[in-house]
Design a protein around this motif. Sequence first.
Motif, PDB file in Angstrom:
ATOM      1  N   PRO A 190      -2.498 -10.342  -9.038  1.00 26.30           N
ATOM      2  CA  PRO A 190      -3.393  -9.884  -7.970  1.00 26.30           C
ATOM      3  C   PRO A 190      -2.650  -9.333  -6.750  1.00 26.30           C
ATOM      4  N   LEU A 191      -1.452  -9.857  -6.470  1.00 21.74           N
ATOM      5  CA  LEU A 191      -0.690  -9.355  -5.330  1.00 21.74           C
ATOM      6  C   LEU A 191      -0.311  -7.890  -5.530  1.00 21.74           C
ATOM      7  N   LEU A 192      -0.050  -7.491  -6.765  1.00 20.94           N
ATOM      8  CA  LEU A 192       0.284  -6.095  -7.045  1.00 20.94           C
ATOM      9  C   LEU A 192      -0.910  -5.192  -6.764  1.00 20.94           C
ATOM     10  N   TRP A 193      -2.114  -5.633  -7.131  1.00 26.60           N
ATOM     11  CA  TRP A 193      -3.313  -4.846  -6.827  1.00 26.60           C
ATOM     12  C   TRP A 193      -3.547  -4.770  -5.320  1.00 26.60           C
ATOM     13  N   PHE A 194      -3.304  -5.889  -4.632  1.00 19.94           N
ATOM     14  CA  PHE A 194      -3.443  -5.896  -3.173  1.00 19.94           C
ATOM     15  C   PHE A 194      -2.475  -4.898  -2.548  1.00 19.94           C
TER      16      PHE A 194
ATOM     17  N   ALA B 163       1.772 -10.409   3.993  1.00 21.28           N
ATOM     18  CA  ALA B 163       2.274 -10.013   5.317  1.00 21.28           C
ATOM     19  C   ALA B 163       3.543  -9.175   5.194  1.00 21.28           C
ATOM     20  N   LEU B 164       4.433  -9.558   4.290  1.00 26.82           N
ATOM     21  CA  LEU B 164       5.661  -8.781   4.105  1.00 26.82           C
ATOM     22  C   LEU B 164       5.342  -7.398   3.550  1.00 26.82           C
ATOM     23  N   ILE B 165       4.390  -7.326   2.662  1.00 25.28           N
ATOM     24  CA  ILE B 165       3.958  -6.029   2.131  1.00 25.28           C
ATOM     25  C   ILE B 165       3.420  -5.152   3.252  1.00 25.28           C
ATOM     26  N   GLY B 166       2.591  -5.733   4.121  1.00 26.38           N
ATOM     27  CA  GLY B 166       2.037  -4.971   5.235  1.00 26.38           C
ATOM     28  C   GLY B 166       3.093  -4.492   6.201  1.00 26.38           C
ATOM     29  N   ALA B 167       4.043  -5.352   6.520  1.00 22.90           N
ATOM     30  CA  ALA B 167       5.120  -4.968   7.439  1.00 22.90           C
ATOM     31  C   ALA B 167       5.921  -3.811   6.873  1.00 22.90           C
TER      32      ALA B 167
ATOM     33  N   LEU C  18       6.387  -4.327  -2.941  1.00 20.71           N
ATOM     34  CA  LEU C  18       6.767  -3.533  -1.770  1.00 20.71           C
ATOM     35  C   LEU C  18       6.775  -2.043  -2.114  1.00 20.71           C
ATOM     36  N   ALA C  19       7.342  -1.715  -3.264  1.00 22.44           N
ATOM     37  CA  ALA C  19       7.401  -0.311  -3.674  1.00 22.44           C
ATOM     38  C   ALA C  19       6.007   0.242  -3.944  1.00 22.44           C
ATOM     39  N   LEU C  20       5.134  -0.566  -4.534  1.00 28.55           N
ATOM     40  CA  LEU C  20       3.762  -0.126  -4.782  1.00 28.55           C
ATOM     41  C   LEU C  20       3.039   0.200  -3.481  1.00 28.55           C
ATOM     42  N   ALA C  21       3.172  -0.671  -2.492  1.00 27.92           N
ATOM     43  CA  ALA C  21       2.497  -0.455  -1.216  1.00 27.92           C
ATOM     44  C   ALA C  21       3.030   0.782  -0.513  1.00 27.92           C
ATOM     45  N   VAL C  22       4.331   0.940  -0.481  1.00 30.30           N
ATOM     46  CA  VAL C  22       4.928   2.100   0.189  1.00 30.30           C
ATOM     47  C   VAL C  22       4.569   3.383  -0.550  1.00 30.30           C
ATOM     48  N   ALA C  23       4.636   3.354  -1.878  1.00 31.54           N
ATOM     49  CA  ALA C  23       4.326   4.560  -2.650  1.00 31.54           C
ATOM     50  C   ALA C  23       2.878   4.989  -2.461  1.00 31.54           C
ATOM     51  N   SER C  24       1.942   4.030  -2.478  1.00 29.23           N
ATOM     52  CA  SER C  24       0.538   4.392  -2.303  1.00 29.23           C
ATOM     53  C   SER C  24       0.263   4.884  -0.889  1.00 29.23           C
ATOM     54  N   ALA C  25       0.915   4.269   0.108  1.00 29.90           N
ATOM     55  CA  ALA C  25       0.740   4.731   1.488  1.00 29.90           C
ATOM     56  C   ALA C  25       1.315   6.132   1.667  1.00 29.90           C
ATOM     57  N   TRP C  26       2.482   6.356   1.080  1.00 26.08           N
ATOM     58  CA  TRP C  26       3.128   7.672   1.173  1.00 26.08           C
ATOM     59  C   TRP C  26       2.269   8.737   0.486  1.00 26.08           C
ATOM     60  N   ALA C  27       1.721   8.384  -0.672  1.00 20.45           N
ATOM     61  CA  ALA C  27       0.869   9.328  -1.395  1.00 20.45           C
ATOM     62  C   ALA C  27      -0.402   9.633  -0.609  1.00 20.45           C
ATOM     63  N   ALA C  28      -0.984   8.595   0.015  1.00 23.14           N
ATOM     64  CA  ALA C  28      -2.196   8.802   0.810  1.00 23.14           C
ATOM     65  C   ALA C  28      -1.919   9.739   1.978  1.00 23.14           C
ATOM     66  N   GLU C  29      -0.781   9.566   2.612  1.00 24.68           N
ATOM     67  CA  GLU C  29      -0.463  10.434   3.750  1.00 24.68           C
ATOM     68  C   GLU C  29      -0.245  11.875   3.302  1.00 24.68           C
ATOM     69  N   LYS C  30       0.507  12.052   2.239  1.00 22.94           N
ATOM     70  CA  LYS C  30       0.851  13.414   1.807  1.00 22.94           C
ATOM     71  C   LYS C  30      -0.330  14.114   1.133  1.00 22.94           C
TER      72      LYS C  30
END
Length: 413
Positions: A222-226, A355-359, A391-403
């Motif tokens: 579930p943390l990966l989906w989050f 929290a670490l994922i969010g940071a 961490l990589a999942l969160a950053v990749a999805s955020a980066w994709a959303a921005e671009k």
Amino acid sequence: MQICFRFFISLLIIGVVAGLVGFALTELMHFVQHHAFDYSLHGESLPFRLGVEQAAPSRRWWVLLLCGVSVGFGWYTIQRYGAKLVGFKAAMAAPQQGMPFFTTISHALLQIVTVGLGSPLGRETAPREMSAAFATLWIRKIKLNDDDAALLIACAAGAGLAAVYNVPLAATIFILETLVVAINARAVFAALLTSVTATMVVRYTLGDLVQYHLSNPEINQPLLWFALLFGLLITPLVKLFRYTTALVPFLPRADKRIIPLAMLLFSLIGAVAIFFPDVLGNGKAGNQLVFAGLLNWHEGLVLLLMKWLVVLLALAAGAYGGLITPSMMLGSILAFSLAFGWNDFLPSISTESAALIGATAFLAISLKMPLTAIVFALELTRSSAAMLLPLALAVASAWAAEKCLFDKAKTAL
């Protein structure tokens, strides 16, 4: 790869200098913090968060007023009478000129003093600037060619980051990702050598310190989906944060009116700190609270809003400072608070890991350094390699959303 002996020695020397700079500035900041808020002068040392919480509310206000005086008079004087400040990219573009030494040193020292007095901005810019200023002096003395000189300035700046946060690998990636913007054997060798050297110096003087400890770093499916969903959700907030910070300061720092404005705005920060002491400092206090699970979701959201407010007030007052740790604090608190809601309706996840994922995601997008942010988070917390995937999942999805969403929408407009 060809590295001449003179350049190799220069890298080692600047790595040592950056380590000593990191040590000296850390000690200076602690000295100011302890005397300003009257804690840990004798006996067992306390973290800044606890020292500020134990300080009398009136003392917090007076210290922040003093910080406002320092910000107003300090940066007015530097901007009015000092040489023009030069950024890292500009120094690399004209490496023989580099950075004005005495102005840059004064600029860096003022940042550290104001952070010690409770300014809510980060401390990481100061050691980077000071290390690069010393690199400029060395370049003028030893007469390096332009390519070597530019790389040395970049490595000095990254080594300064490594020294204050004990993150040699993240600093190496930071040099390559944000300053050199290239990956080749020569640049990798230079960045790694200076960052590791600076870190070794600091570990010898201050010890091998871990910045944050996660109380429950559990990783499950579930943390990966989050992580994936949070990366998509965080992007609009990061864009808003960028927009609001770009609006300030309201006045040029060479304008005399910045002095009373700084005193007024920092007195307001002091008033906020009467009720919310954890907004003071670079953001480490907020990260410590959520990484240790010491807040609930509504306390976290209130602290997030107050931290955002005081960062804007400090920037509006003309203060300088980094945004690495403040960005991490905003992202960590938001993810921590959202994880409570997730756990009410979905399979449970660790709020501390969230929290670490969010940071990490907030830092990656706000300062445009995705790879650095991931490694930075791992080194700061000494988390296991298993944390790399969320961490990589969160950053990749955020980066994709921005671009894919925001950048395309901007282009369409």
